[in-house]
Scaffold this active site. Structure first.
Site, mmCIF file in Angstrom:
data_model
loop_
_atom_site.group_PDB
_atom_site.id
_atom_site.type_symbol
_atom_site.label_atom_id
_atom_site.label_comp_id
_atom_site.label_asym_id
_atom_site.label_seq_id
_atom_site.Cartn_x
_atom_site.Cartn_y
_atom_site.Cartn_z
ATOM 1 N N ILE A 18 78.360 114.538 85.445
ATOM 2 C CA ILE A 18 79.678 114.381 86.068
ATOM 3 C C ILE A 18 80.410 115.721 86.109
ATOM 4 O O ILE A 18 81.142 116.016 87.068
ATOM 5 C CB ILE A 18 80.510 113.319 85.312
ATOM 6 C CG1 ILE A 18 79.933 111.926 85.577
ATOM 7 C CG2 ILE A 18 81.972 113.367 85.736
ATOM 8 C CD1 ILE A 18 79.984 111.489 87.041
ATOM 9 N N ALA A 68 81.888 111.438 81.629
ATOM 10 C CA ALA A 68 82.400 112.790 81.376
ATOM 11 C C ALA A 68 81.312 113.690 80.801
ATOM 12 O O ALA A 68 81.605 114.671 80.128
ATOM 13 C CB ALA A 68 83.588 112.730 80.418
ATOM 14 N N CYS A 89 67.778 109.962 83.065
ATOM 15 C CA CYS A 89 67.840 108.960 84.123
ATOM 16 C C CYS A 89 66.548 108.891 84.930
ATOM 17 O O CYS A 89 66.256 107.882 85.560
ATOM 18 C CB CYS A 89 69.030 109.223 85.051
ATOM 19 S SG CYS A 89 68.959 110.816 85.899
#
Length: 425
Positions: free
Chosen positions: A192, A188, A50
């Protein structure tokens, strides 16, 4: 031989640019093979998270412009826009960059541990694609070793600071009593999972995990005593959710303005705190325009991160020194490998000359020549042949004024000053 590290990260590019340069897991193998084919790179790996997308490449005569053009073409981006955000590191600087990244020294959150696992995944995918060879393979192993030493020998990873932790810390600042809040986690994956762990540690008892597959959501939900649902169930779960944190690999937004607007009406405009950690974004930016919604992206976490980093700053210098040692050691070993090829060729040449003289001596002996004369001839012939090529080259270099080459020969052959004047013992 040249190493190249080229990419963009959270320091050089906005989330809008980063999400357009990101590679999905499904793209990586094909992208790696195309990268090697079209840029004539011998070895390559891609790290895409990210906060960064980086290409690691090994190639003689490699130019960054060729790789940058490929990256722009692959993602259908404007080359000038990409060039404005990109950085390039070559050879030992590329080695240093990779080791700093794997050690968490170049992360948004200093010392965060996830990046090492992501780096290992990048290596594994490149091996699957067949684009990892001996040199880049050695570099990755040296990088993992340096990162492990940084983790072991410094305090850079002692406190739980990560993007996931920063998101939960921000929620803690907004809600006075997290134990009375419900959290909806979308995705998931590893991020997370960290979020769920931090929420549970802070006393959040009601957690819902939404994922594309119910099986994966159920595994995570079981670990943290949460409730698993599908992505299609998100609108219904929003009504009771005070905290929404999302991190998936979806290429399109999962949560839109309309769904959040409907949930707010049913909640009688009770506020919702949202953090979108995904790149590309999971939550439409327009959601942030709604009253009673507090939407943050990874780029909004800087202040929270800065506050949590103070305890790690002291360890950063020690970590940098360990990285420097790792770079020096790797480059030294690489130079040794280069010498091995030269030594192998020199040995092969020497053995060929030896065999020629030995065969000549054996023929003379077979024809009845005196053994002492044959041995003397063998020694003299072998010496002359071994000396011929170096003598020719040294005379040529001397005539060209290459004093440095003569000094190097003196050192290479371990000749003491004035040794040529000494009579043989």
């Amino acid at each position: 031989m040249a190493f190249l590290a080229l990419g963009i990260n959270h320091k050089t590019a906005s989330v809008d640019v980063r999400e357009r340069v990101a590679f999905t897991p499904e793209q990586l193998v094909e992208a790696l093979q195309q990268l090697c084919r079209l840029t004539q790179s011998r070895e390559a790996a891609i790290l895409s998270t990210c906060n960064r997308s980086e290409l690691y490449i090994e190639q003689d005569q490699l130019t960054a412009e060729v790789v940058l053009s490929w990256l722009a073409d692959y993602h259908h981006l404007n080359l000038e826009e990409l060039r404005a955000s990109a950085y390039v590191h070559e050879d030992d600087a590329a080695v240093r960059h990779m080791m700093r990244v794997a050690s968490g020294l170049d992360s948004l959150v200093l010392g965060e541990p996830q990046i090492l696992g992501q780096m290992k995944s990048a290596y594994a995918v490149a091996r699957e694609a067949g684009t990892i060879g001996p040199l880049l393979g050695r570099l990755f192993q040296a990088t993992f070793s340096a990162a492990k030493q940084v983790r072991t020998d410094t305090a850079i990873g002692e406190n739980p600071v990560s993007v996931a932790f920063a998101a939960v810390s921000l929620a803690k600042q907004i809600f006075s009593d997290l134990q009375r809040s419900q959290a909806l986690l979308i995705g998931a994956g590893e991020t997370i999972t960290l979020v769920a762990r931090h929420l549970r540690d802070l006393g959040v008892k009601r957690i819902v995990v939404a994922n594309r597959t119910l099986e994966r959501a159920s595994i995570l939900a079981e670990e943290f005593g949460a409730h698993a649902v599908l992505l299609a169930d998100i609108p219904a779960e929003l009504v009771n959710s005070d905290i929404v944190i999302s991190s998936t690999a979806s290429q399109l937004p999962i949560l839109g303005k309309g769904a959040v607007e409907s949930a707010l009406k049913l909640r009688k405009h009770k506020p919702i705190f949202m953090v979108d950690i995904a790149v590309p974004r999971d939550i439409e930016p327009e959601v942030g325009e709604l009253d009673d919604v507090y939407l943050y992206t990874v780029d909004d976490l800087h202040e929270v991160v800065a506050e949590n980093l103070k305890s790690r700053q002291g360890a950063a210098q020690a970590a940098e020194e360990l990285v420097s040692l790792g770079v020096d050691d790797f480059m030294s070993r690489l130079r040794e490998l280069a010498a091995v090829d030269v030594l192998r060729a020199y040995r092969q040449q020497s053995e060929r000359l030896r065999d020629e003289e030995l065969q000549k001596a054996q023929r003379l002996l077979a024809n009845g020549a005196n053994a002492e004369d044959v041995l003397a001839s063998l020694a003299r012939g072998l010496t002359n042949k071994m000396m011929h090529a170096p003598s020719v080259q040294l005379k040529k270099l001397s005539a060209e004024g290459r004093v440095d080459a003569l000094a190097m020969a003196q050192e290479l052959f371990a000749l003491d000053e004035g040794s040529t004047d000494k009579p043989p013992q």
